[in-house]
Scaffold this motif. Sequence first.
Motif, short mmCIF file in Angstrom:
data_model
loop_
_atom_site.label_atom_id
_atom_site.label_comp_id
_atom_site.label_asym_id
_atom_site.label_seq_id
_atom_site.Cartn_x
_atom_site.Cartn_y
_atom_site.Cartn_z
N GLU A 168 0.82 -1.21 0.00
CA GLU A 168 0.00 0.00 0.00
C GLU A 168 0.85 1.27 0.00
N THR A 169 2.05 1.21 0.57
CA THR A 169 2.89 2.41 0.65
C THR A 169 3.74 2.61 -0.60
N GLY A 170 4.06 1.52 -1.30
CA GLY A 170 4.85 1.63 -2.52
C GLY A 170 6.33 1.83 -2.29
N ILE A 171 6.84 1.62 -1.07
CA ILE A 171 8.27 1.78 -0.81
C ILE A 171 8.91 0.42 -0.55
N ASP A 172 10.23 0.42 -0.46
CA ASP A 172 10.97 -0.80 -0.16
C ASP A 172 11.34 -0.83 1.32
N ALA A 173 11.78 -1.99 1.77
CA ALA A 173 12.28 -2.14 3.14
C ALA A 173 13.56 -2.96 3.08
N LEU A 174 14.62 -2.39 3.61
CA LEU A 174 15.90 -3.09 3.67
C LEU A 174 16.01 -3.79 5.02
N VAL A 175 16.35 -5.07 5.00
CA VAL A 175 16.44 -5.88 6.22
C VAL A 175 17.89 -6.29 6.44
N ASP A 176 18.38 -6.04 7.65
CA ASP A 176 19.75 -6.37 8.02
C ASP A 176 19.70 -7.26 9.26
N ILE A 177 20.21 -8.49 9.15
CA ILE A 177 20.17 -9.45 10.26
C ILE A 177 21.59 -9.88 10.60
N ARG A 178 21.96 -9.77 11.88
CA ARG A 178 23.30 -10.14 12.33
C ARG A 178 23.20 -11.14 13.48
N PHE A 179 23.93 -12.25 13.33
CA PHE A 179 23.94 -13.28 14.36
C PHE A 179 25.24 -13.23 15.16
N LEU A 180 25.20 -13.82 16.34
CA LEU A 180 26.37 -13.81 17.23
C LEU A 180 27.58 -14.51 16.61
#
Length: 328
Positions: A103-115
């Motif tokens: 609905e917003t038309g934007i992207d989302a960047l996801v950053d995941i860091r593990f121990l």
Amino acid sequence: MRSSFILGIVFLCMIASQLAWGHEIRPAFLQIQEKSPGKFGVFWKVPRTVDKVLDIQPKFESNFTLNQTQEPRLLEAFMLYSYELQGESSLENSELSIENLKETGIDALVDIRFLDGRHYTFLLQPTSNAVWIPEKSSKLQVAKTYLIFGIEHILLGYDHLLFVLALIMISSAWKKLIKTITAFTLSHSITLSISALGYTALPGAPVETVIALSIVFLALEVLKFQGGKPTLTSEKPWLVAFIFGLLHGFGFAGALSEIGLPSNEIPVALATFNFGVELGQLLFVGVIIGLWKLIQGHVQVKPWQKKVIPYGIGSIAVFWVIERIINI
């Protein structure tokens, strides 16, 4: 370039519709960092417009619990939320999605860091708002994510595009235009790289202000060029493009610093982001020139009408200068 008048007017109308924001509405940014086995700190940066914060939320599988740990904080163009995520199972081999992204038309960047040092980067889009988190990260995934982000950044970075448009207008010959765009590309690639790698950095607000001033300067140079007055910029546009390109590179680096580079794939991420910026820039130049060639000879423009575009470019840039000085 008679028909460039029409193209310029259309583009300036697009810019004017976004006048209150010198930059694009940047993607949302979700950072997930493992603090202890099964427990994660979550930071969620949601873009805001002039009057509202976009209504988008991360969604994890049902065996995970997301609890807010701090009151939301209002940043210049974002709302920052802080959470703690706990799960009964591993985050790997689970699905993550962003609600209402379409609905917003934007992207989302996801950053995941593990121990254990693993680092994942994903780009979720309105047409694909979910991702399956694998056990191992992929260079190809990182490259794809930062390539798309680079392309989107330049194509939605209206200040950079206005600068390039002015360069096109003042470069009267093909050879000169190629040299000018090449010089701009080389220079902003240099400062983007050294800044992103941490060798040097400049404060974001002053850099953005000077970038806007560079557009004002170039608009004035276009007016002189149209009036038949030779200037350094009209004679050697590649030199001016190279000098100001160094500043624009710091601007690109500022956008990249908001999301960071994956520690285990820095060369890949930086190279593909930079390549994406160049691809987007070449696409913009190609579209402008292609459309100009397509309608060339079909539009008659009076001499005074040609000045509308540089005046429009300069006026928008002056607005950005004032806005950015206020925000310093």
